[in-house]
Design a protein around this motif. Structure first.
Motif, PDB file in Angstrom:
ATOM      1  N   LYS A 191       4.975 -56.532   9.770  1.00  0.00           N
ATOM      2  CA  LYS A 191       6.415 -56.765   9.825  1.00  0.00           C
ATOM      3  C   LYS A 191       7.225 -55.495   9.584  1.00  0.00           C
ATOM      4  N   ASN A 192       6.632 -54.522   8.887  1.00  0.00           N
ATOM      5  CA  ASN A 192       7.369 -53.301   8.547  1.00  0.00           C
ATOM      6  C   ASN A 192       6.442 -52.080   8.573  1.00  0.00           C
ATOM      7  N   PRO A 193       5.833 -51.815   9.721  1.00  0.00           N
ATOM      8  CA  PRO A 193       4.817 -50.761   9.778  1.00  0.00           C
ATOM      9  C   PRO A 193       5.315 -49.380   9.367  1.00  0.00           C
ATOM     10  N   THR A 194       6.547 -49.040   9.671  1.00  0.00           N
ATOM     11  CA  THR A 194       7.033 -47.694   9.340  1.00  0.00           C
ATOM     12  C   THR A 194       7.051 -47.442   7.842  1.00  0.00           C
ATOM     13  N   ARG A 252      -4.862 -41.229   6.172  1.00  0.00           N
ATOM     14  CA  ARG A 252      -3.674 -40.667   6.825  1.00  0.00           C
ATOM     15  C   ARG A 252      -3.911 -40.538   8.326  1.00  0.00           C
ATOM     16  N   ALA A 253      -5.076 -40.010   8.717  1.00  0.00           N
ATOM     17  CA  ALA A 253      -5.385 -39.841  10.138  1.00  0.00           C
ATOM     18  C   ALA A 253      -5.427 -41.186  10.864  1.00  0.00           C
ATOM     19  N   ALA A 254      -6.028 -42.179  10.211  1.00  0.00           N
ATOM     20  CA  ALA A 254      -6.136 -43.507  10.823  1.00  0.00           C
ATOM     21  C   ALA A 254      -4.756 -44.145  10.963  1.00  0.00           C
ATOM     22  N   SER A 276       0.998 -44.526  16.017  1.00  0.00           N
ATOM     23  CA  SER A 276       1.379 -43.844  17.254  1.00  0.00           C
ATOM     24  C   SER A 276       1.092 -44.728  18.462  1.00  0.00           C
ATOM     25  N   ALA A 277       0.016 -45.484  18.391  1.00  0.00           N
ATOM     26  CA  ALA A 277      -0.345 -46.395  19.481  1.00  0.00           C
ATOM     27  C   ALA A 277       0.683 -47.509  19.646  1.00  0.00           C
ATOM     28  N   GLN A 278       1.462 -47.757  18.580  1.00  0.00           N
ATOM     29  CA  GLN A 278       2.514 -48.779  18.635  1.00  0.00           C
ATOM     30  C   GLN A 278       3.863 -48.194  19.033  1.00  0.00           C
ATOM     31  N   GLY A 279       3.877 -46.904  19.358  1.00  0.00           N
ATOM     32  CA  GLY A 279       5.132 -46.269  19.747  1.00  0.00           C
ATOM     33  C   GLY A 279       5.965 -45.773  18.588  1.00  0.00           C
TER      34      GLY A 279
END
Length: 335
Positions: A93-96, A306-308, A314-317
């Motif tokens: 719901k709040n990935p960022t 962090r890398a994962a 990034s894959a989610q835009g």
């Protein structure tokens, strides 16, 4: 004349033109009980009423409006105007926001936690992310690094964490999973029972939560310096409700955020002073990890996590690298 006066009074009531009806009241959904974690919301209410002469107030509910995992949903539909939630409860719901829940990101103080949170909340990608829920980020609930209380065997090495059943959410859960532990994301209010029943044998919390949810009452030991990370728990408001405020009400709210956070930091300082006394009173063993063991934990959990996270977001835009860089640069600017 009396009949005319009565008619005018009734018309005023019908249209809401009375002093009481003109007051703005927001319902606020939090959980648990009043404590350091909610002190900024409590003092925000006091300041709003003082600045507006009682015309703008908050009705703060501790669990009566929604469960803590559904507060963002409640905000989205306007079930209440303000709420607190933790990003790790629902990453999707709040990935960022979950960038601030990555393990070992380097935050050392509550003041630094405030700085990185406010910088992140102001980023357009984050505002857009929360905007999907008609939510406007208002202020953080800064917490120190989490540490764990446990029962039974002392887990003072990375090897001993293998198989450990730990209450940990978000990035912290992933960090413990990386060293062989078994994380579960039960809510804060469910944690005491989970520990009592043996669903978990260790609990990762900040100090105020160990006190508020009584996990310290069951503890045999406490990790004083593991410091794997923390969770990010913002206060949000319903965007429509915020936009509907008068200029005076909005100014009262916006100008009260920094003083409310300052009050929060002062209250939390008192909690940290109390903590050592509580440990001594309950005869809880203070566990200190060696630097060698901490380096092992960081090597396994920090860089790979962090890398994962960057790859997944990034894959989610989502501009993941940009958000990570913002955290790093904000920390550098505040030191």
């Amino acid at each position: 004349m009396r009949k005319l006066a009565n008619t005018v009074a009734l018309a005023a009531l019908a249209t809401g033109i009375t002093t009481g009806a003109m007051a703005t009241e927001w319902n606020v959904s939090v959980w648990g009980k009043p404590r350091a974690f909610t002190s900024h919301v409590e003092v925000l209410n006091e300041m709003l009423q003082e600045k507006t002469g009682g015309a703008f107030k908050l009705n703060i509910s501790y669990g009566g409006l929604s469960s803590n995992k559904e507060n963002l949903d409640g905000i989205s539909i306007g079930a209440f105007e303000m709420a607190q939630f933790c990003a790790g409860y629902h990453e999707d719901k709040n990935p960022t926001l979950t960038v601030l829940e990555l393990p070992f990101i380097g935050v050392n103080t509550l003041e630094e936690e405030v700085a990185v949170s406010q910088a992140l909340y102001a980023h357009p990608a984050v505002a857009k992310d929360l905007g999907r829920w008609n939510a406007r980020l208002l202020m953080p609930s800064p917490m120190p690094q989490y540490n764990i209380v446990g029962t039974g065997e002392v887990r003072d090495t990375v090897a001993k964490m293998d198989g450990m059943r730990v209450r940990a959410t978000g990035g912290l859960g992933e960090a413990f999973k990386a060293v062989g532990a078994v994380p579960t994301s039960v809510t804060a209010t469910e944690t005491y029972n989970a520990m009592e029943s043996g669903v978990v044998d260790t609990v990762s919390f900040a100090q105020h939560a160990h006190l508020a949810f009584r996990t310290i009452d069951q503890a045999d030991w406490w990790t004083a310096n593991l410091n794997p990370g923390t969770v990010n728990c913002p206060i949000v408001v319903n965007t429509d409700a915020y936009d509907a405020l008068s200029d005076e009400e909005r100014a009262a709210l916006d100008s009260s955020i920094e003083p409310a956070l300052a009050h929060y930091l002062e209250v939390y300082g008192e909690v940290l002073k109390k903590w050592d006394a509580v440990l001594a009173e309950r005869e809880v063993t203070k566990v200190m990890f060696t630097e060698e063991e901490l380096d092992k934990f960081r090597a396994v959990a920090a860089g790979p996590a962090r890398a994962a996270w960057i790859e997944k977001m990034s894959a989610q835009g989502i501009p993941a690298q940009e958000l990570v860089d913002l955290v790093d640069s904000t920390l550098a600017d505040n030191r």
